[in-house]
Design a protein around this motif. Sequence first.
Motif, mmCIF file in Angstrom:
data_model
loop_
_atom_site.group_PDB
_atom_site.id
_atom_site.type_symbol
_atom_site.label_atom_id
_atom_site.label_comp_id
_atom_site.label_asym_id
_atom_site.label_seq_id
_atom_site.Cartn_x
_atom_site.Cartn_y
_atom_site.Cartn_z
ATOM 1 N N ARG D 16 0.822 -1.208 0.000
ATOM 2 C CA ARG D 16 0.000 0.000 0.000
ATOM 3 C C ARG D 16 0.859 1.262 0.000
ATOM 4 N N ASP D 18 0.449 4.054 -1.296
ATOM 5 C CA ASP D 18 -0.341 5.275 -1.080
ATOM 6 C C ASP D 18 -0.434 5.611 0.413
ATOM 7 N N ILE D 19 -0.545 4.574 1.256
ATOM 8 C CA ILE D 19 -0.682 4.831 2.690
ATOM 9 C C ILE D 19 0.679 5.056 3.344
ATOM 10 N N ASN D 22 3.068 8.135 2.552
ATOM 11 C CA ASN D 22 2.565 9.441 2.955
ATOM 12 C C ASN D 22 3.377 9.952 4.148
ATOM 13 N N ARG D 28 1.972 9.547 12.466
ATOM 14 C CA ARG D 28 0.671 9.167 13.020
ATOM 15 C C ARG D 28 0.777 7.846 13.769
ATOM 16 N N GLN D 32 -0.165 7.466 17.595
ATOM 17 C CA GLN D 32 -1.217 6.568 18.088
ATOM 18 C C GLN D 32 -0.691 5.637 19.169
ATOM 19 N N GLU D 162 -1.063 17.832 2.550
ATOM 20 C CA GLU D 162 -2.281 18.121 1.790
ATOM 21 C C GLU D 162 -3.210 18.971 2.657
ATOM 22 N N ASN D 288 -2.435 -1.439 12.465
ATOM 23 C CA ASN D 288 -2.725 -0.532 11.358
ATOM 24 C C ASN D 288 -2.930 -1.303 10.052
ATOM 25 N N VAL D 291 -6.301 -3.014 10.065
ATOM 26 C CA VAL D 291 -7.430 -2.095 9.882
ATOM 27 C C VAL D 291 -7.561 -1.708 8.419
ATOM 28 N N THR D 292 -6.426 -1.356 7.816
ATOM 29 C CA THR D 292 -6.508 -0.892 6.419
ATOM 30 C C THR D 292 -6.679 -2.058 5.445
ATOM 31 N N SER D 293 -6.430 -3.268 5.929
ATOM 32 C CA SER D 293 -6.501 -4.426 5.021
ATOM 33 C C SER D 293 -7.915 -4.636 4.495
ATOM 34 N N GLY D 294 -8.906 -4.146 5.252
ATOM 35 C CA GLY D 294 -10.281 -4.405 4.844
ATOM 36 C C GLY D 294 -10.695 -5.835 5.129
#
Lengths: 495, 312, 320, 320
Positions: D16, D18-19, D22, D28, D32, D162, D288, D291-294
């Motif tokens: 990933r 994109d994640i 960043n 982050r 967390q 952003e 993390n 969670v993002t794995s879907g």
Amino acid sequence: MLEVKGLVKEFPSVRALDGVDLDLRAGEVHGVVGENGAGKSTLMKILAGIYQADAGEVLLEGKAVRFRNTGEAIASGVAMIHQELNLVDELSVAENIFLGREPRKGPALDRQKMSVDAQAFLNEVHSPFGPDVKVGSLSVAGKQLVEIAKALSYEARILIMDEPTAVLSDRETSALFDLIARLKKRNVSILYISHLLREMMIVCDRVTVLRDGRLITTLAVEDTSPALLANLMVGRELEDYYPAKPPFPSGSPALSVKGIAVPRHVHELSFDLLPGEIVGLAGLVGSGRTEAAEAIVGLRAKSAGTVERDGMPIKIRTARDAMRHGIAYVSEDRKAYGLIMQMSTAQNVTLANLKAYANPVVNGAKERAAIKGWIDDLGVKAGNPNAQILFLSGGNQQKVSVAKWLDTKPKVLILDEPTRGVDVGAKREIYNLIAKLAAEGLACLVISSEMQELIGLCHRVLVVREGRLMGELAGDDMTEQNIMALAAAVQQEAA
Amino acid sequence: GQKGDPVSLGQGQPVNAQGKKPKIAISIPAADHGWTAGIGWWAEQATKLHPECDWVIETAQNSGEQINDLETLASQGIDGIVILATESAPVTPAAKELKEKGIFIVNVDRGFTEDIADIFLEGDNSAFGRKSAEYIVQKTGGKGKVLILRGIPSTVDTDRYEAAMAVFKGTPGIQVLDAPAGEWNREKALNVTQAMLAKHKQIDVIWAADDDMALGAETAIKEAGRENQIWMIGGGGMKDVVKRVMDGDKMFPADITYPPSMIATGIHLAASSLRDGKLAEIKKFMPKRIKMDVELITPANAKDYYFPDSIY
Amino acid sequence: MLIAFIVLMIGYAIWRPDIVLNPEFLPRLVNQNAAVGIVAIFMTLVIIGGGIDLSVGSMMGLTASLGLLALNKLIGDGTSQSVATLAAVVVSVAVGAFLGAVNGIAITWGKIAPFIVTLAGMAAYRSIATVLAAGGEIRSSSSEVFAELGRGGLTVPFLVLERDRALIITWPVIVFFLSALVAGFLLNWTRYGRHLIAVGANEKAAIYSAINTSKVKVYSYVLMGLFAGAAAIGLAGRMNSVSTSQLGLYYELDAIAAVVIGGTSMSGGRGRIWTTVIGVLLLGLITNMLVTSGLSVYWQGAVKGVIILLAVLIQRGHSD
Amino acid sequence: MLIAFIVLMIGYAIWRPDIVLNPEFLPRLVNQNAAVGIVAIFMTLVIIGGGIDLSVGSMMGLTASLGLLALNKLIGDGTSQSVATLAAVVVSVAVGAFLGAVNGIAITWGKIAPFIVTLAGMAAYRSIATVLAAGGEIRSSSSEVFAELGRGGLTVPFLVLERDRALIITWPVIVFFLSALVAGFLLNWTRYGRHLIAVGANEKAAIYSAINTSKVKVYSYVLMGLFAGAAAIGLAGRMNSVSTSQLGLYYELDAIAAVVIGGTSMSGGRGRIWTTVIGVLLLGLITNMLVTSGLSVYWQGAVKGVIILLAVLIQRGHSD
Ligand SMILES: Nc1ncnc2c1ncn2[C@@H]1O[C@H](COP(=O)(O)OP(=O)(O)OP(=O)(O)O)[C@@H](O)[C@H]1O
Ligand SMILES: Nc1ncnc2c1ncn2[C@@H]1O[C@H](COP(=O)(O)OP(=O)(O)OP(=O)(O)O)[C@@H](O)[C@H]1O
Ligand SMILES: [Mg+2]
Ligand SMILES: [Mg+2]
């Protein structure tokens, strides 16, 4: 019987064995001597299946063998008495002796049989305690007797004894020698390691000398002497063993112990230590010498008595109090109380006196300097002083536990079995150090089960039996017979 | 609460001719998140309104502990009990045994798997999920990207989630992006939402299985500076959220009622049924099953659901 | 902890005779704590062997779920309830033993710290259980026989309680006592017990004594799993269902707490079974007192903490 | 665990980009996990000293609650938000240090096992916190300044994200790193560190070496409490409120897990700070990823368990 050819063993820091040969005949007692770190224990551990050799071979009755674990060694009739006690404190003596081979009745243990059989082996070593006491409650000496009984119980054809007498006093030692004689009659072969060269003369048929992991020579006892062995071990001429005793001191006592008592162990013990005086404390194992010492330095509660420093009564409740008053105690049990095995050699050296190097931040340079000083002074063979002290040879560990307390620059020093497992060369270094410090005014109490040592080193010797002071010997009265007589309460027809 | 201590309020002192002061127990889930804490608080409030009964409140971490509580409470002799089950099925047999002992049972929110309650105040978790989902469909005009925040796997969570999903599946324009678990916990929901915001460049709506998690998500959204792009709907009628709805907060256009005050209703019913020893007569007209409506809170009606001094 | 337990018991009896002197009181107390008791007993063995099992609570959720699925499947296929119930028990126990073996092998053969292995198991087993029921609960389709696993048991003769019911020693209680006997026997009367102590106290000494330390450890985890499976299916019977997210939740913590309060040291090599049993009952008693005290639930934790410390101190006052 | 962490990180980045790529991702992630990280770091010291602190999670709930009550009281009395916020921090930290001392003294002077003392504390401190707000929430009446404790921090210059926001290293993150430095320094460069190791490795030998073992232990618990108080008030700031029943819940377990996965042994005498830090980030990263794995929430536990074991194995593959 057993033949070793070109055995090699490497450890991260050192090459412990470098092509060692050795042959053991049936029914022979074969001594192995060498400096601390020479590789004796490593060799034995390979024979017992604890380590595997990197090169070389072991022939048992002609057949090449390679034990992958102790089980295989025992199965082939090789048992070992370890230099470092390896017992389970939580289990009873009998349970330790038969650990892994417990007799059973159906699914359940046969406790009865276990105790009876254990008692038989305990009798062989003249043990004062029974098979049902917890090993944890025994003194080092007691534990050592259990180790011996355990090794016996394997009824092995080859019995390896790695410094079995180091923690024993003469009485247990002679009992052990009788035992060895009986074993020889049963045609058991014995590999015997000790730093007490006189013992070699008594028990061994032949002696092999190792130095730095290499075989120096193997001699028949007839052709050798303690002095010769010592020189072979060290590789140079050793001049006389004990240093000249510092001039007999005078003046007011640096330490006076007045009627201290420890329930079950010590009764009304009193004595003085003058500055610059070296006093020996003799007695059988179990005579309460350690308890007395521990009571003096606040490691054991005393039920009575007072301690005075330079004539001043002082309160000592913890080892810290003792240290504040310049009193240091070197424990007899380096593994349990003397050293912290998980720590490095270096960190152990400075642990007691850390304030001097870290207040509160560690001064690396200063600390390293001090450590190097001790390692050189006592000739500690430590490949890498920052490696765990666990990996040091037994004798070298002992040197460190002495250095640790000498580094606190005490005014009064109590040494409990200070040269236990230390080689002849290093012993001399320790003796010289003690003599030197005494000459500079250190008051020194030496607890030892090696009477020669007390006689050679001390101004006078106090003898205790069952926690009571039986008498004091000085000058020419300091003889083994006299000490024994007081310590063991036999009629004094000798004197 | 303290009211419940049968020693301090000498148990069984007659309050009227009919007989003794009734003793009623309350068994509820432990306050492990906002809503359950609200349950505890409302229970305390309601018992204070009914000094004519002795009260014992007990909370349970899980169903195993709750059935132990039920047994233990019964063992000290109680006339009635109000139960909000940690989980329906596991608690049913224990409740049944109370029933057999002749104890008057008011069951709140999560129904037993057998018909044993004298009064069942039925909560409807499916309606919770369905109505909030329908609101999303209606407000987005049936198209948009939805993020779901689940609680901890359990019947409550599953009921709400599946009802909502049924609605979304029925709406082609709605795309459910992800359904991670916020574990009924505001901090967890915040962390999870942060991860989701990083993963999805576009999120239009967040459907949260309760208000606590919605508030956690709000913090994440604000920290990401996307408060103008995302709105949310949670549920439970938490006062902070109702207030936001009332004030017309863009991020909280609406909320779903699922008020912990329902326990108070149950307590009131139990007290009024048992206090005068007229249970038999009361039973004649008291319905066995009362379904609590799950309503949509909008700025229009928000003030009716706003309890500023409630803890939830 | 016996003295502490007795002191507390007497205090409680004086304060609330109506509750404590009821013949049902003790049986109920034991019954309520039977499952955690069974777990604590074998946790004691694991800890004596120098290990720890954090996965047991989740494991229970999984074994019970599979047991219940088996039950429902069989009944669905028209098998008799009794046979299906038996099958459920077998499945739960077998799966437990299997998962225990998995833990043990990962620890010994994989050479990973017990804490980490069982921590992973804790996450994994619970998760698989929730998958089986899609995050919900599994309900038994045998309301009579299966439920008996939790309620039923041996009836105490001649003793009639109010509403003339008989006093029943439930199956979980019986298994609880059996566990204590089995574990006690293993620990004190067999080779295995000696070896377990040796491994936990001084692994090196054990190895030098030619003991197969891996085998010893693996067995302790297998026993743990096996009896956890039994405890789990008993709980499932009591609830006549399984909440996959809750069954066995935090049992590992309650069990370890009971073991430690029972005086077994976390460092291994030392421990007793019967003190663990007392530890379990002590914690159960404290909970029971708090529930009947009517004390505000918010205060109960504080009081519980204090009582635990007091109990330990009372105990020390007498034990040495 | 560094290698394992890096491997996982790279794998994640490939999967990933994109994640992970960043610029906000790592800050982050750290933010967390800052609070649990702080706790884990001092838990490492406690464990090296041969102890354990199960009470720290509840302790956090209590210190933060008191901090927030102080805040609200002061603001109610018209004190400025900044002063009140400062007071809240001081209260939370001070109470933490105090409770730590209570734990430490009960353990050393009361001679009760750390596990039992802190287990009691776990129950007691949480309970007292819930009493303060009937198990509910305490809301901060300073939405600007106090909330900054969680959000605010030092701005990284010249870096614009952003929606032109600046990248901020938050206070919790800063405290996290400070904690690592302080603990690492104490452990490796001070007399205290040596003594702590000695006490944990062989207390008897430490006593024979004239070390004041009680003092050494008490300090470790005080440090634990003190920094836990700091972590707690940071969390409260992040939420701008305290949920008395939730704040810090199970932090002790997460922290211990991170410590052990970091390779510190539960038996004391050995351990490192930086590996604990990696352990914390590793667990945070795994969460993390999940969670993002879907991936279905039901499956996440199973995958988590597997990844933890894999991480440990990857690590071993390289570390020896
Ligand atoms: N497990 C180990 N790891 C690393 N080095 C070791 C290990 N065991 C022994 N050594 C090193 O090998 C060398 C030989 O050790 P060994 O114990 O055989 O000496 P030794 O002859 O028995 O000495 P001593 O008379 O003091 O017992 C020493 O330098 C020791 O530091
Ligand atoms: N840690 C201990 N716990 C219980 N008993 C002990 C302990 N240490 C020693 N003993 C017992 O106390 C008595 C004295 O033992 P100890 O060996 O210390 O005397 P000693 O005269 O110092 O002998 P040594 O020659 O070993 O120094 C022995 O009977 C021993 O079994
Ligand atoms: Mg040796
Ligand atoms: Mg001695």
